[in-house]
Design a protein around this motif. Structure first.
Motif: not given
Length: 773
Positions: A38-46, A48-63
């Motif tokens: 349900p849209a009002e519930e938290f879904s880990a599968e949904r 994960m789309k953020y995680v896949h984009q964020i964690a494509q590679e190391p992203h330390a500050m200044g890079t």
């Protein structure tokens, strides 16, 4: 007594093992909600789309990767209607004689509530990663949990309070983003902080830290969280540790709040293996389900008074959290004292033991506990020596295997040593000695860490009640043990197992082979409470009076240790962590490979074939003091960092020197070593608008000042302003620092089973240029 009832012994063995496993299993993360939830519930599968984009590679500050993640998150925050803004700011950390400045890009958004007030809930996670880590768990999971929470909240009526989303920058280099946010006007409107962190990629989301005066917020947390995992023991221990997260900044500033993290999969922490593939969706679901429920709850709760006296709280069975006022600890101690005295009196009256035998049992108990714990010092040292080349702080790929093996070894040693002790002592003399010992330890814990007293106090209380019942019913007499005897002691043991066993597991998860003694000590104290039941099991499975079961347990533990050690052999899915960095002195045209470890591995040994020495990197840093393994390297032809004079004026006795510092090669960080003609010639220094409090450091032939800028701005330029005594020349050693080695100098590429070692001083290319003004 002689125990011959194998059926009862088998029942006890299965029951105790089942309780131990169940006590840990019930605290595991919940099953992830599917993307179609349900849209009002938290879904880990949904999420994960953020995680896949964020964690494509190391992203330390200044890079560059860091800037890409920032733009992605800004886009997602806009889609969620948060009207995001970028807070570009600086913050400074004082560290001994040096100072460190962080240039951050915080991402801030706001979801308006229905109330006209200016009270807000702050959701915090950091979006920067460690330099050699992809950051799926730390802290992509936290960022994803917040964004998915906001999406779910948007599906219902507005909350009463505003919700501020703060995705901080520079947490990994010194909590810079959280410190910079304190300068933002919205910081004054925050009434409650919910921080999301991770120290691994798996395990339950443990709410391990909260603000002082936690009585109110803990009560609210227990009522609102669907899967609460919390402990005042963790709160007390963490408050005494030097570890910091963004939440530290808010806690120190007096804000009320909670800090949650999962710590399983520690071997992936700060590594390139902190990837979406290794992140447990169960952990993400636990993270997010609690965050969503808490935000909803606090969003409709008055935040006018959020402080109350500290409470005692802990999980008992599954989501059942016991909470009580800390002042009641004295009552429980008094009750334990009364019950101990009564049990001793009844035991003496029933002639189960004498006072002298209990004293001997107490001394034997101390020796027994000390012996088992002490034996693990050489055992653990031997295990570390037998391990494949690794660094103990990196964690274990087979952590669960080591945990099981150490439990088997500890249980085998305990049963064997107690078998020896019981050849001269009566069973209940040793049992009462164990209970007296645990009472003493509980009192000590009460005096030192009162809110952690429950860990020993309640297990001991119930065990005392069980032993007293055995005395009153006369079941301690005779050669055989009946089912009633076993059932009474088993029921009395349930609180001990369900309170202590999960802590045994989490202590090992937190410290693994770096410090297994804490886990072993706590486990042995638990075994001491189970001694009558363990004695039934051990005697029933003995052979002609010989302690067969302890020896079998020791053998099984040894085999499991061997399997666990073998599992640590490097493989693509379990890579070796290799440490090496490259340093170039652009003025001298000389370069060096350096490693913080004296022993090379199969990959980095290529850099340390000839002219290898050990010592500080004085060839690069005049004040260097840390020992490195170092070897000469081919010098690169790369642009050196630039120091350009913007202003050089003298007014009276003071000289004002303004410099523009830049990195033409687009490095992530800058380092500065300031060497005035005399130490007192430097009157003040300001870097990126931040005043620096610097103290002189011993160098080779003089005193110098050191500072570092973490996270060069996108322009790759920053200003340095110095006030000097007039007529005082200054030497500036300027370094720019990028992440990654010069690949043209790496003759043997990394194989699939080798990755860069974790940390901010690993896998770097550092270029130095000297200037005199």
């Amino acid at each position: 007594m002689r125990y011959r009832n194998n059926a009862i012994a088998t029942f006890l063995l299965l029951a105790l093992t089942g309780f131990a496993l169940l006590s840990i299993y019930l605290l595991m993360p919940p099953r992830p909600e599917p993307a179609a939830a349900p849209a009002e519930e938290f879904s880990a599968e949904r999420a994960m789309k953020y995680v896949h984009q964020i964690a494509q590679e190391p992203h330390a500050m200044g890079t560059a990767a860091h800037a890409d993640v920032r733009e992605y998150l800004l886009s997602e925050m806009r889609q969620l209607g948060l009207d995001p803004q970028v807070q570009e700011a600086t913050a400074v950390n004082e560290a001994g004689k040096a100072a460190y400045v962080g240039h951050v890009y915080n991402l801030i958004g706001r979801m308006k509530g229905s109330s006209a007030g200016d009270t807000a809930i702050l959701l915090v996670a950091h979006y920067d990663s460690q330099p050699n880590a992809r950051g799926a768990g730390d802290d992509g999971a936290g960022v994803a949990a917040i964004l998915e929470t906001i999406r779910a909240l948007k599906q219902a009526e507005p909350l009463d309070h505003d919700v501020i989303v703060l995705l901080t920058d520079g947490e990994e280099y010194g909590l810079y983003g959280a410190k910079a946010f304190m300068k933002h006007p919205w910081a004054q409107e925050v009434a409650l902080v919910l921080n999301m962190e991770a120290r691994g990629t798996a395990g339950p989301s443990l709410t391990f830290e909260m603000s002082p005066g936690n009585g109110w917020v803990v009560k609210q947390f227990i009522e609102a969280a669907p899967h609460p995992y919390v402990s005042s023991l963790a709160y007390e221990i963490y408050s005494r540790m030097p570890n910091d997260t963004d939440f530290t900044v808010f806690k120190d500033a007096g804000y009320t709040g909670l800090n949650s993290a999962f710590i399983g999969g520690f071997v992936n922490y700060h590594k390139v293996t902190d990837s979406p593939e290794n992140l447990s969706q169960h952990s993400l679901q636990h993270h997010g389900s609690n965050l969503l429920a808490l935000t909803r709850h606090f969003g409709h709760t008055s935040l006018a008074a959020t402080k109350a006296p500290d409470a005692v709280f802990f999980n008992f069975i599954d989501n059942w959290v016991i909470r009580y006022n800390a002042n009641l600890n004295l009552l429980w101690i008094a009750l334990a004292t009364l019950l101990l005295v009564v049990t001793l009196m009844i035991g003496v009256q029933k002639r189960a033991f004498t006072v002298g035998q209990v004293v001997i049992g107490f001394l034997a108990s101390m020796l027994l506990v000390a012996a088992v714990v002490g034996l693990f010092i050489p055992i653990n040292r031997l295990v570390l020596q037998l391990m494949p080349l690794s660094h103990s702080f990196n964690g274990l790929y087979g952590a669960d295997m080591f945990f099981i093996s150490y439990l088997l070894l500890a249980l085998g040693l305990f049963l064997l040593l107690s078998w020896f002790a019981l050849r001269w002592l009566r069973l209940f003399s040793l049992v009462m000695g164990m209970l007296v010992l645990q009472f003493v330890l509980a009192v000590v814990l009460y005096l030192l860490i009162p809110n952690a007293t429950y860990l020993l106090l309640f297990p001991m209380l119930f065990t005392l009640a069980g032993v007293l019942a055995i005395f009153l019913t006369g079941l301690y007499e005779g050669e055989k043990v009946n089912f009633k005897f076993a059932l009474i002691l088993l029921l009395a043991a349930v609180p001990a197992v369900f309170i202590m066993m999960p802590i045994v597991q989490v202590v090992f998860a937190a410290f693994s082979l770096q410090l297994p003694i804490g886990m072993v000590a706590l486990f042995v104290l638990l075994l001491g409470l189970l001694l009558p039941l363990l004695r039934v099991i051990e005697r029933s499975f003995s052979w002609r009076g010989f302690p067969l079961l302890p020896l079998l347990l020791l053998l099984a533990g040894g085999i499991e240790v061997a399997r666990a050690i073998g599992y640590e052999q490097p493989a693509p899915e379990r890579p070796l962590h290799s440490h090496v960095s490259y340093f170039l002195n652009a003025d001298a045209g000389k370069a060096y490979w350096a490693s913080a470890f004296q022993v090379t591995d199969e990959w980095n040994q290529q850099f340390f074939q000839d002219s290898t020495t050990t010592g500080p990197l004085r060839e690069i840093y005049p004040h260097a003091a840390i020992e490195y393994l170092k070897s000469e390297a081919a010098p690169l032809t790369v642009p050196a960092p630039v120091a350009e004079v913007l202003q050089d004026t003298v007014i009276g006795d003071e000289r004002l020197l303004r410099l523009r510092l830049s990195s033409p090669r687009g490095a992530a960080h800058l380092e500065l070593v300031l060497q005035p003609q005399t130490p007192d010639a430097l009157l003040s220094a300001t870097l990126a608008g931040e005043d620096l409090q610097l103290e002189p450091i011993d160098a080779t032939q003089s005193l110098v000042y050191f500072t570092r800028l973490h996270g060069l701005p996108t322009s790759k330029e920053v200003e340095l302003e110095l006030r000097l005594k007039s007529g005082a020349p200054l030497t500036l050693y300027l370094y720019d620092q990028s992440i990654g080695l010069p690949q043209e100098l790496v003759t043997q590429p990394k194989p699939a089973h080798v990755v860069a070692e974790q940390g901010r001083e690993s896998n770097l290319t550092v270029v130095r240029k000297q200037y005199t003004f």
